[in-house]
Write a protein that holds these residues in place. Structure first.
Motif, mmCIF file in Angstrom:
data_model
loop_
_atom_site.group_PDB
_atom_site.id
_atom_site.type_symbol
_atom_site.label_atom_id
_atom_site.label_comp_id
_atom_site.label_asym_id
_atom_site.label_seq_id
_atom_site.Cartn_x
_atom_site.Cartn_y
_atom_site.Cartn_z
ATOM 1 N N ASN A 189 0.843 -1.193 0.000
ATOM 2 C CA ASN A 189 0.000 0.000 0.000
ATOM 3 C C ASN A 189 0.878 1.243 0.000
ATOM 4 O O ASN A 189 2.103 1.145 0.070
ATOM 5 N N GLY A 190 0.241 2.400 -0.080
ATOM 6 C CA GLY A 190 0.974 3.653 -0.097
ATOM 7 C C GLY A 190 1.029 4.338 1.241
ATOM 8 O O GLY A 190 1.387 5.519 1.310
ATOM 9 N N THR A 191 0.709 3.621 2.310
ATOM 10 C CA THR A 191 0.716 4.238 3.639
ATOM 11 C C THR A 191 1.858 3.664 4.488
ATOM 12 O O THR A 191 2.954 4.208 4.492
ATOM 13 N N ASP A 192 1.614 2.539 5.186
ATOM 14 C CA ASP A 192 2.715 1.971 5.986
ATOM 15 C C ASP A 192 3.754 1.290 5.110
ATOM 16 O O ASP A 192 4.873 1.016 5.545
ATOM 17 N N ARG A 193 3.405 0.989 3.856
ATOM 18 C CA ARG A 193 4.312 0.430 2.848
ATOM 19 C C ARG A 193 4.997 -0.861 3.300
ATOM 20 O O ARG A 193 6.143 -1.131 2.964
ATOM 21 N N GLY A 194 4.267 -1.649 4.061
ATOM 22 C CA GLY A 194 4.769 -2.950 4.474
ATOM 23 C C GLY A 194 5.253 -3.022 5.900
ATOM 24 O O GLY A 194 5.545 -4.113 6.414
ATOM 25 N N ALA A 195 5.369 -1.893 6.581
ATOM 26 C CA ALA A 195 5.884 -1.889 7.949
ATOM 27 C C ALA A 195 4.998 -2.709 8.890
ATOM 28 O O ALA A 195 5.508 -3.396 9.791
ATOM 29 N N ALA A 196 3.693 -2.674 8.678
ATOM 30 C CA ALA A 196 2.781 -3.384 9.578
ATOM 31 C C ALA A 196 2.987 -4.888 9.520
ATOM 32 O O ALA A 196 3.100 -5.567 10.550
ATOM 33 N N VAL A 197 3.047 -5.431 8.323
ATOM 34 C CA VAL A 197 3.220 -6.880 8.195
ATOM 35 C C VAL A 197 4.611 -7.306 8.667
ATOM 36 O O VAL A 197 4.781 -8.401 9.225
ATOM 37 N N LEU A 198 5.606 -6.456 8.501
ATOM 38 C CA LEU A 198 6.942 -6.775 8.998
ATOM 39 C C LEU A 198 6.974 -6.785 10.526
ATOM 40 O O LEU A 198 7.638 -7.633 11.137
ATOM 41 N N ALA A 199 6.274 -5.861 11.143
ATOM 42 C CA ALA A 199 6.222 -5.819 12.609
ATOM 43 C C ALA A 199 5.557 -7.081 13.157
ATOM 44 O O ALA A 199 6.032 -7.679 14.136
ATOM 45 N N GLN A 200 4.466 -7.501 12.533
ATOM 46 C CA GLN A 200 3.786 -8.727 12.967
ATOM 47 C C GLN A 200 4.706 -9.935 12.838
ATOM 48 O O GLN A 200 4.777 -10.788 13.730
ATOM 49 N N SER A 201 5.422 -10.004 11.736
ATOM 50 C CA SER A 201 6.314 -11.138 11.485
ATOM 51 C C SER A 201 7.472 -11.149 12.479
ATOM 52 O O SER A 201 7.835 -12.202 13.022
ATOM 53 N N ALA A 202 8.067 -9.976 12.717
ATOM 54 C CA ALA A 202 9.194 -9.888 13.640
ATOM 55 C C ALA A 202 8.795 -10.305 15.046
ATOM 56 O O ALA A 202 9.539 -11.030 15.728
ATOM 57 N N ALA A 203 7.641 -9.852 15.484
ATOM 58 C CA ALA A 203 7.189 -10.181 16.838
ATOM 59 C C ALA A 203 7.024 -11.694 17.006
ATOM 60 O O ALA A 203 7.398 -12.258 18.043
ATOM 61 N N ALA A 204 6.478 -12.354 15.992
ATOM 62 C CA ALA A 204 6.287 -13.797 16.073
ATOM 63 C C ALA A 204 7.620 -14.536 16.097
ATOM 64 O O ALA A 204 7.801 -15.499 16.863
ATOM 65 N N ILE A 205 8.570 -14.103 15.277
ATOM 66 C CA ILE A 205 9.881 -14.760 15.240
ATOM 67 C C ILE A 205 10.602 -14.591 16.568
ATOM 68 O O ILE A 205 11.147 -15.553 17.136
ATOM 69 N N LYS A 206 10.600 -13.376 17.096
ATOM 70 C CA LYS A 206 11.316 -13.122 18.342
ATOM 71 C C LYS A 206 10.683 -13.875 19.521
ATOM 72 O O LYS A 206 11.366 -14.207 20.487
ATOM 73 N N ALA A 207 9.390 -14.151 19.435
ATOM 74 C CA ALA A 207 8.732 -14.929 20.487
ATOM 75 C C ALA A 207 9.152 -16.398 20.440
ATOM 76 O O ALA A 207 9.069 -17.110 21.438
ATOM 77 N N ALA A 208 9.622 -16.837 19.267
ATOM 78 C CA ALA A 208 9.994 -18.241 19.084
ATOM 79 C C ALA A 208 11.477 -18.500 19.256
ATOM 80 O O ALA A 208 11.882 -19.575 19.715
ATOM 81 N N VAL A 209 12.318 -17.531 18.870
ATOM 82 C CA VAL A 209 13.760 -17.756 18.878
ATOM 83 C C VAL A 209 14.495 -16.426 18.951
ATOM 84 O O VAL A 209 14.025 -15.410 18.407
ATOM 85 N N ALA A 210 15.636 -16.414 19.635
ATOM 86 C CA ALA A 210 16.447 -15.192 19.743
ATOM 87 C C ALA A 210 17.303 -15.069 18.492
ATOM 88 O O ALA A 210 18.374 -15.671 18.398
ATOM 89 N N LEU A 211 16.817 -14.307 17.533
ATOM 90 C CA LEU A 211 17.489 -14.177 16.248
ATOM 91 C C LEU A 211 17.509 -12.702 15.848
ATOM 92 O O LEU A 211 16.449 -12.081 15.703
ATOM 93 N N PRO A 212 18.675 -12.094 15.650
ATOM 94 C CA PRO A 212 18.718 -10.699 15.187
ATOM 95 C C PRO A 212 18.024 -10.553 13.840
ATOM 96 O O PRO A 212 18.214 -11.375 12.940
ATOM 97 N N LEU A 213 17.229 -9.500 13.687
ATOM 98 C CA LEU A 213 16.391 -9.322 12.501
ATOM 99 C C LEU A 213 16.635 -7.980 11.839
ATOM 100 O O LEU A 213 16.746 -6.947 12.506
ATOM 101 N N GLN A 214 16.678 -8.004 10.509
ATOM 102 C CA GLN A 214 16.589 -6.770 9.732
ATOM 103 C C GLN A 214 15.264 -6.795 8.976
ATOM 104 O O GLN A 214 14.912 -7.808 8.358
ATOM 105 N N ALA A 215 14.548 -5.688 9.008
ATOM 106 C CA ALA A 215 13.335 -5.520 8.206
ATOM 107 C C ALA A 215 13.638 -4.541 7.085
ATOM 108 O O ALA A 215 14.417 -3.602 7.256
ATOM 109 N N GLN A 216 13.004 -4.757 5.922
ATOM 110 C CA GLN A 216 13.230 -3.908 4.759
ATOM 111 C C GLN A 216 11.895 -3.504 4.142
ATOM 112 O O GLN A 216 11.070 -4.363 3.826
ATOM 113 N N CYS A 217 11.693 -2.208 3.986
ATOM 114 C CA CYS A 217 10.492 -1.704 3.322
ATOM 115 C C CYS A 217 10.761 -0.296 2.824
ATOM 116 O O CYS A 217 11.802 0.303 3.129
#
Length: 325
Positions: free
Chosen positions: A141-169
């Protein structure tokens, strides 16, 4: 493959690869091979073994390798949304982008859920020793431009395993998303300029070019305040038409802001409008990477200090090699 201790991404499904004088012989069982140029051995190289997590599937039968893949030696990478609002229209599509090609070839799935990503990330860490991960996305979309779905994904990964993450949008419309991404577990952020000169941007990425460079610079400054100096980066694609000095001038601006400029050679990918483009020469890349590495060393803004992501991996560019030369 790994050459002299540095793991590099080597394009093989491109027209330039077909013309290459280099050939790597079939590797032995230990992954070692010989690299030849015009039939003359020039180096010993090593190929990574297939990750063990690739053999697994989700409960609903999706292979893990369709959800995330191994990049470099120890990086897990995924495109959370394999679709983009710009891709389906040639008037807005980034001319170098192949986000739809792997989806059409059934090499991935269109949407990776947070639960799927957490499951695969945990397995990749436990089975293959993955050290960090890259979460990128098509622009939905032209608003959050993917930040929302990346935040959801990061939160789930960090809840499962301690892994440093880079998000790109792309830069979101509201810079408050940077704090939300950080709170969700994102350690580093990538927002990719790709091209610098106005004419090159309009030609190579006509839709994305509508987000002006000035807005990117504002976003970079705001993101550095949240993630810290050196933990925000941007791709610059050498070979799209930007002059070497234009790229270096932008790199100087980015370094002052505390942003790591990851300069990468263009890889013309089959199925894209730039499939038959010419990749930049080694001489052109040296003319950019050598002075850039000196600037980065002087500023103490080095790839080795990035917590996660493409700059830390370094497989798509030899910039990190220049940094330590």
């Amino acid at each position: 493959m790994t050459i002299d201790g540095h793991t590099v991404m080597v394009p093989v499904h491109t027209s330039s690869a077909a013309r290459s004088p280099f050939v790597a012989r079939r590797p032995a069982l230990n992954g070692l091979s010989v690299l030849e140029r015009d039939g003359v051995p020039v180096a010993h190289v090593a190929f990574p073994r297939q990750p063990r997590f690739y053999a697994l599937s989700t409960f609903d039968g999706i292979p893990y390798w369709k959800i995330a893949t191994l990049h470099g030696r120890d990086v897990l990478a995924t495109t959370v949304l394999q679709e983009c609002i710009r891709y389906t229209n040639r008037r807005t599509q980034c001319q170098f982008c192949a986000i739809g090609e792997s989806l059409a070839a059934q090499g991935t799935i269109a949407r990776k859920t947070p639960e799927q990503l957490a499951e695969v990330a945990r397995a990749a860490v436990l089975l293959d020793g993955v050290k960090h991960a890259v979460l990128t996305t098509g622009t939905p979309n032209g608003t959050d431009r993917g930040a929302a779905v990346l935040a959801q994904s990061a939160a789930a990964i960090k809840a499962a395993v301690a892994l440093p993450l880079q998000a790109q949008c792309e830069p979101p419309d509201d810079f408050a998303w940077f704090a939300r991404l950080r709170a969700a577990g994102v350690d580093a952020l990538g927002m990719h300029l790709e091209a610098v000169e106005p004419d090159v941007r309009r030609r190579a990425m006509p839709g994305k070019a509508k987000v002006p460079v000035s807005y990117y610079l504002e976003a970079f400054a705001a993101a550095v305040e949240v993630f810290g100096r050196g933990q925000v980066s941007t791709y610059l694609l050498a070979g799209l038409g930007d002059a070497a000095e234009s790229i270096l001038a932008m790199c100087r601006t980015l370094i002052v802001l505390g942003v790591y400029p990851f300069v990468v050679p263009l890889v013309p990918i089959s199925g894209t409008p730039l499939a038959n483009a010419t990749a930049p020469s080694a001489e052109f890349m040296r003319s950019v990477l050598a002075p850039l590495s000196a600037l980065l060393r002087e500023a103490r803004l080095l790839s080795a200090d990035i917590k996660a992501g493409c700059g830390r991996c370094g497989a798509c560019s030899s910039l990190s090699v220049f940094e330590t030369a």
